[in-house]
Design a protein around this motif. Sequence first.
Motif, PDB file in Angstrom:
ATOM      1  N   ALA A 127      38.499  40.180  15.384  1.00 58.56           N
ATOM      2  CA  ALA A 127      37.665  39.348  16.244  1.00 58.56           C
ATOM      3  C   ALA A 127      38.096  39.538  17.699  1.00 58.56           C
ATOM      4  O   ALA A 127      38.757  40.520  18.053  1.00 58.56           O
ATOM      5  CB  ALA A 127      37.785  37.886  15.816  1.00 58.56           C
ATOM      6  N   LYS A 128      37.702  38.586  18.539  1.00 58.68           N
ATOM      7  CA  LYS A 128      38.058  38.625  19.953  1.00 58.68           C
ATOM      8  C   LYS A 128      38.704  37.305  20.357  1.00 58.68           C
ATOM      9  O   LYS A 128      38.379  36.241  19.824  1.00 58.68           O
ATOM     10  CB  LYS A 128      36.803  38.831  20.815  1.00 58.68           C
ATOM     11  CG  LYS A 128      36.093  40.164  20.604  1.00 58.68           C
ATOM     12  CD  LYS A 128      36.871  41.324  21.207  1.00 58.68           C
ATOM     13  CE  LYS A 128      36.079  42.626  21.085  1.00 58.68           C
ATOM     14  NZ  LYS A 128      36.844  43.771  21.628  1.00 58.68           N
ATOM     15  N   LEU A 129      39.624  37.401  21.297  1.00 61.09           N
ATOM     16  CA  LEU A 129      40.216  36.216  21.915  1.00 61.09           C
ATOM     17  C   LEU A 129      39.694  36.180  23.348  1.00 61.09           C
ATOM     18  O   LEU A 129      39.941  37.109  24.135  1.00 61.09           O
ATOM     19  CB  LEU A 129      41.743  36.303  21.893  1.00 61.09           C
ATOM     20  CG  LEU A 129      42.512  35.079  22.378  1.00 61.09           C
ATOM     21  CD1 LEU A 129      42.210  33.865  21.510  1.00 61.09           C
ATOM     22  CD2 LEU A 129      44.023  35.357  22.392  1.00 61.09           C
ATOM     23  N   TYR A 130      38.938  35.127  23.654  1.00 67.61           N
ATOM     24  CA  TYR A 130      38.263  35.034  24.948  1.00 67.61           C
ATOM     25  C   TYR A 130      39.071  34.142  25.891  1.00 67.61           C
ATOM     26  O   TYR A 130      39.495  33.036  25.519  1.00 67.61           O
ATOM     27  CB  TYR A 130      36.855  34.461  24.773  1.00 67.61           C
ATOM     28  CG  TYR A 130      35.996  35.267  23.828  1.00 67.61           C
ATOM     29  CD1 TYR A 130      35.364  36.428  24.252  1.00 67.61           C
ATOM     30  CD2 TYR A 130      35.833  34.862  22.497  1.00 67.61           C
ATOM     31  CE1 TYR A 130      34.579  37.180  23.386  1.00 67.61           C
ATOM     32  CE2 TYR A 130      35.049  35.602  21.619  1.00 67.61           C
ATOM     33  CZ  TYR A 130      34.428  36.756  22.068  1.00 67.61           C
ATOM     34  OH  TYR A 130      33.666  37.488  21.203  1.00 67.61           O
ATOM     35  N   TYR A 131      39.253  34.601  27.129  1.00 65.40           N
ATOM     36  CA  TYR A 131      39.986  33.853  28.149  1.00 65.40           C
ATOM     37  C   TYR A 131      38.959  33.263  29.124  1.00 65.40           C
ATOM     38  O   TYR A 131      38.213  34.003  29.789  1.00 65.40           O
ATOM     39  CB  TYR A 131      40.966  34.759  28.883  1.00 65.40           C
ATOM     40  CG  TYR A 131      42.138  35.184  28.018  1.00 65.40           C
ATOM     41  CD1 TYR A 131      43.398  34.591  28.175  1.00 65.40           C
ATOM     42  CD2 TYR A 131      41.991  36.163  27.038  1.00 65.40           C
ATOM     43  CE1 TYR A 131      44.475  34.980  27.385  1.00 65.40           C
ATOM     44  CE2 TYR A 131      43.062  36.551  26.237  1.00 65.40           C
ATOM     45  CZ  TYR A 131      44.296  35.949  26.415  1.00 65.40           C
ATOM     46  OH  TYR A 131      45.357  36.333  25.637  1.00 65.40           O
ATOM     47  N   VAL A 132      38.929  31.937  29.212  1.00 62.79           N
ATOM     48  CA  VAL A 132      37.900  31.228  29.982  1.00 62.79           C
ATOM     49  C   VAL A 132      38.557  30.348  31.045  1.00 62.79           C
ATOM     50  O   VAL A 132      39.547  29.651  30.771  1.00 62.79           O
ATOM     51  CB  VAL A 132      37.031  30.358  29.045  1.00 62.79           C
ATOM     52  CG1 VAL A 132      35.943  29.643  29.851  1.00 62.79           C
ATOM     53  CG2 VAL A 132      36.411  31.207  27.946  1.00 62.79           C
ATOM     54  N   ARG A 133      37.981  30.383  32.269  1.00 65.09           N
ATOM     55  CA  ARG A 133      38.475  29.521  33.345  1.00 65.09           C
ATOM     56  C   ARG A 133      37.874  28.115  33.203  1.00 65.09           C
ATOM     57  O   ARG A 133      36.663  27.961  33.097  1.00 65.09           O
ATOM     58  CB  ARG A 133      38.072  30.088  34.704  1.00 65.09           C
ATOM     59  CG  ARG A 133      38.761  31.396  35.080  1.00 65.09           C
ATOM     60  CD  ARG A 133      38.433  31.756  36.540  1.00 65.09           C
ATOM     61  NE  ARG A 133      39.065  33.008  36.918  1.00 65.09           N
ATOM     62  CZ  ARG A 133      38.447  34.195  36.886  1.00 65.09           C
ATOM     63  NH1 ARG A 133      37.190  34.268  36.483  1.00 65.09           N
ATOM     64  NH2 ARG A 133      39.083  35.283  37.252  1.00 65.09           N
ATOM     65  N   TYR A 134      38.771  27.113  33.231  1.00 66.23           N
ATOM     66  CA  TYR A 134      38.346  25.711  33.285  1.00 66.23           C
ATOM     67  C   TYR A 134      38.738  25.211  34.691  1.00 66.23           C
ATOM     68  O   TYR A 134      39.927  24.980  34.960  1.00 66.23           O
ATOM     69  CB  TYR A 134      39.044  24.863  32.234  1.00 66.23           C
ATOM     70  CG  TYR A 134      38.474  24.996  30.820  1.00 66.23           C
ATOM     71  CD1 TYR A 134      38.166  26.242  30.270  1.00 66.23           C
ATOM     72  CD2 TYR A 134      38.256  23.865  30.042  1.00 66.23           C
ATOM     73  CE1 TYR A 134      37.656  26.354  28.988  1.00 66.23           C
ATOM     74  CE2 TYR A 134      37.751  23.963  28.752  1.00 66.23           C
ATOM     75  CZ  TYR A 134      37.453  25.213  28.229  1.00 66.23           C
ATOM     76  OH  TYR A 134      36.939  25.331  26.953  1.00 66.23           O
ATOM     77  N   PRO A 135      37.779  25.042  35.605  1.00 67.23           N
ATOM     78  CA  PRO A 135      38.120  24.644  36.986  1.00 67.23           C
ATOM     79  C   PRO A 135      38.750  23.252  37.051  1.00 67.23           C
ATOM     80  O   PRO A 135      38.378  22.343  36.297  1.00 67.23           O
ATOM     81  CB  PRO A 135      36.763  24.645  37.705  1.00 67.23           C
ATOM     82  CG  PRO A 135      35.871  25.515  36.859  1.00 67.23           C
ATOM     83  CD  PRO A 135      36.338  25.286  35.445  1.00 67.23           C
TER      84      PRO A 135
ATOM     85  N   GLU B 192      27.654  35.161  27.727  1.00 66.80           N
ATOM     86  CA  GLU B 192      26.837  35.729  28.808  1.00 66.80           C
ATOM     87  C   GLU B 192      26.827  34.790  30.014  1.00 66.80           C
ATOM     88  O   GLU B 192      26.992  35.225  31.171  1.00 66.80           O
ATOM     89  CB  GLU B 192      25.408  35.962  28.320  1.00 66.80           C
ATOM     90  CG  GLU B 192      25.271  37.106  27.319  1.00 66.80           C
ATOM     91  CD  GLU B 192      23.863  37.194  26.735  1.00 66.80           C
ATOM     92  OE1 GLU B 192      23.030  36.304  27.053  1.00 66.80           O
ATOM     93  OE2 GLU B 192      23.608  38.136  25.959  1.00 66.80           O
ATOM     94  N   ASP B 193      26.639  33.484  29.745  1.00 65.73           N
ATOM     95  CA  ASP B 193      26.553  32.518  30.842  1.00 65.73           C
ATOM     96  C   ASP B 193      27.902  32.325  31.533  1.00 65.73           C
ATOM     97  O   ASP B 193      27.972  32.142  32.757  1.00 65.73           O
ATOM     98  CB  ASP B 193      26.021  31.180  30.331  1.00 65.73           C
ATOM     99  CG  ASP B 193      24.559  31.274  29.901  1.00 65.73           C
ATOM    100  OD1 ASP B 193      23.910  32.297  30.251  1.00 65.73           O
ATOM    101  OD2 ASP B 193      24.062  30.352  29.220  1.00 65.73           O
ATOM    102  N   LEU B 194      28.976  32.364  30.757  1.00 68.74           N
ATOM    103  CA  LEU B 194      30.309  32.271  31.358  1.00 68.74           C
ATOM    104  C   LEU B 194      30.581  33.468  32.258  1.00 68.74           C
ATOM    105  O   LEU B 194      31.162  33.333  33.347  1.00 68.74           O
ATOM    106  CB  LEU B 194      31.378  32.178  30.265  1.00 68.74           C
ATOM    107  CG  LEU B 194      31.477  30.861  29.494  1.00 68.74           C
ATOM    108  CD1 LEU B 194      32.432  31.002  28.305  1.00 68.74           C
ATOM    109  CD2 LEU B 194      31.945  29.718  30.410  1.00 68.74           C
ATOM    110  N   GLU B 195      30.158  34.625  31.791  1.00 67.71           N
ATOM    111  CA  GLU B 195      30.373  35.831  32.590  1.00 67.71           C
ATOM    112  C   GLU B 195      29.557  35.770  33.881  1.00 67.71           C
ATOM    113  O   GLU B 195      30.046  36.113  34.966  1.00 67.71           O
ATOM    114  CB  GLU B 195      29.997  37.068  31.774  1.00 67.71           C
ATOM    115  CG  GLU B 195      30.406  38.368  32.444  1.00 67.71           C
ATOM    116  CD  GLU B 195      30.406  39.551  31.496  1.00 67.71           C
ATOM    117  OE1 GLU B 195      31.108  40.534  31.781  1.00 67.71           O
ATOM    118  OE2 GLU B 195      29.701  39.490  30.476  1.00 67.71           O
TER     119      GLU B 195
END
Length: 894
Positions: free
Chosen positions: A197-205, A325-328
Amino acid sequence: MKPLGKNYDPASVEEEWYARWMTSKAFSADPGHGGEPYSIVIPPPNVTGILHMGHALNNTIQDVLVRWRRMQGRNAVWVPGTDHAGIATQNVVERALREKGQTRDALGRDAFVARVWQWREKYGSTIIRQLKKLGASCDWDRERFTMDEGLSDAVAEVFVRLYKKKLVYRGNYIINWCPRCRTALSDEESEHRNLDAKLYYVRYPVAGRQKKHVVVATTRPETMFGDVAVAVNPRDERHAALVGKKLSLPLTGRVIEVIADDFVDPQFGTGAVKVTPAHDPNDFAIAGRHGLQPVNVMNEDGTMNDQAGAYRGLDRFECRKRVLEDLENARLLVKAEDHAHAVGHCYRCDTVVEPRLSLQWFVRMKPMARPAIEAVKDGRIRFVPERWTKVYMDWMENIRDWCISRQIWWGHRIPVYYCDDCGGEWVDKKTPASCPSCSSARIRQDPDVLDTWFSSWLWPFSTFGWPDDTPELRRYYPTDSLVTAPEIIFFWVARMIVSGMEFMGDIPFRNVYIHGTVRDDKGRKMSKSLGNSNDPLDVIRDTSADALRFSLMMVAAVCQDIHLSKDKFEIGRNFLTKIWNAARFMRLHSGDGPGEFDAPDLNPAFLASDDLHLLYSLRERVGSVTESLESFRFGDAARDLYDFVWHQFCDWYIEYAKTALNGDDAARKAEVLKVMHYAFAVSLKLLHPFIPFQTEELWHAMGYGKEGDFIMRAPWPDQKDFERWPAVTGAATAAAYVEQKHELIRIGRMLRADYGLSASRKITYLIKPASGEDALRLEAERDSIASLLRAGELTIDQGLAPGKVMPGGMSKLGAIFMPIEGLVDIRAELLKLNAQLEAIAGDMAAIDRKLNNVSFIKKAPEDVVQVQRNRRQEALEKSEKIRRLVEMLTVAGG
């Protein structure tokens, strides 16, 4: 006595005998009859099931045990039945409805359940008919179904008792949810497998600070709408300053807080994790410690609900794609890394399971686990192989509560009722008319049904009539042996032990035999998707039920999986042919009447060493086969019988007996026939549990059985039976001599084969005995030895000194030589042998390339590597043998 055709016709024999067994109630057991009880309850196959090779193995083993114990005089019962298989059966019926453009919701609950019952009546007995084809000797009058009236009563009784003891409870917890089946699953029903799978790194402001943010790593970004916090480890200095700060939850506009919790692993991702308590069991625990309310973002079918805002209505995986897509686009997706992790899948439909917060019913297992642990610890219950004891103990020592409610319609409905007026909740085995507290008629039953395994865990005692105190329950409980597969130790075996101790105060069975998994010859588990599964019914049609059964037992070994290919079933078919031909040979020389088979009056004066050897060997096999069955070593028992019947009886004794049977000595002929018939009759009895149909046919065709009687009721052979013949029980020396004689003859036959001389060609043999005593013995048996060697001339001479170099070999009884002058074209033979050496060298080179390939050794399964090692060793031995022949021919050719 029935005539014996030239060829065995299994189809007609199997149909005839099974019908006669059924008509005469040959499998029926009566608790009022004498005999030490022996009982087995069948692992109930699903009503949706069709016989596969795992069923064939499992039920052959059980039938071997039951038929053997029945012959030992035990009061043996094998209880058959089927499981209602809640999720699986509902899926099958729903699929049929969809094909007609219908749905269960459109039908309504009562109509749908009625439709499932109709399906069960039409198709539910398919596997039972197939088990009968296999030869299963179940007491079919006792057939049970997990939703029949009696078992339904037992299920309700157990739930009520547990409820009143506060051992069942209802609560909101994270459970395994199947969006396809739309029901909860127990932990054991969620099968985990590793996925790439994938591990996604997301910014939380950070709220109010545009350039400040926390990077969170997640494998499931579609669940972020259910985030209630971001958690860090309190000892992680990187994030210490963030604890208590507010963050903007991406794509939502909601604000969440950064909290500190010891559960967080600083080494995972960035050390900051999203807390989604409605969709992760660990997050649920974190939220509980911090007083955070869970937010459920999915519907029952795996689509997003209103909490997902603009993403509502999307399938969870489509939602993941859109969210990324929206996060990107919002520059909030930092990166995506490859990440392998274990993901739960529904054991019935293979759908990815969703951890989901849900109101469910649970059984408190810990309070009931201790007696079940002690029953195995103190040896009252024994696992075979013993290594499964540790697997069982580890699971029981760490047992968790069991989620028993299912959100489907087919199954035992939970007997809990609610009052809409006073809010009362109570249990009742019967459907009540009103609330017991306020007398209101506005009552309703819990809509959920119980897990299928909730009825199956009661199987060892509910099938005998519990909760009633029945004669069957008193006589046959506890049962003796449970035969099952390793994958249901947790689903079923452990829970049966728990329920037996809780409701019966005693163990449910004494022995648990765990057989291996059936695999193909490449080591892969058999499955329809791989196209590598042999249909047992096809094998029965092509070879016979007996051939299937015996072949399975021949390749079965304790602690090991079973590797099958189509040619393995030729073992059984060829064996049946060998037995059939032996019977025809004996009938040919016995006349029209039955031979003396039951304790014949043997005259020691007429017994030769080969007679004693056969009977002594038979006595040994009676002991070893019985001991192997006692130890659940079915493969050892089958191989013992195969070796005795094929080799000792057919290959050696029948061939040896031809001299006497075709001779003029009537007394000697009569004695040989007595020995043959006794040995054959005992062999049939020993073989009967493995090959019931042919043994029953021959038992009667040979005149051993009386009209209306069956071999399955014949007494099991015992070594004590041989004590009537002291010459046999004391025949160890004679038996050892015959084994040595067989070795000498084998060497002579091998010499013939080495030089490609046909068995029909009469050739000369020279034997130089090792001692004067051996010379006298061999000379006394000259005619039979010459016959077994197919010798044109036979010289037995202790002073023999061959004048020329000739092929030969050594045995304990002496040396045997085969002159080849005039028999072999030495030059042509040398050319042939040298060509064989070259071919073997090429094969070995190819094998060596594989074995010297590091990648092959690392990646290939161990059994595949071992096959190559075995092939190399066989090639090496063959090469050395051919070299010796070349040397011999070179010298002989001058």
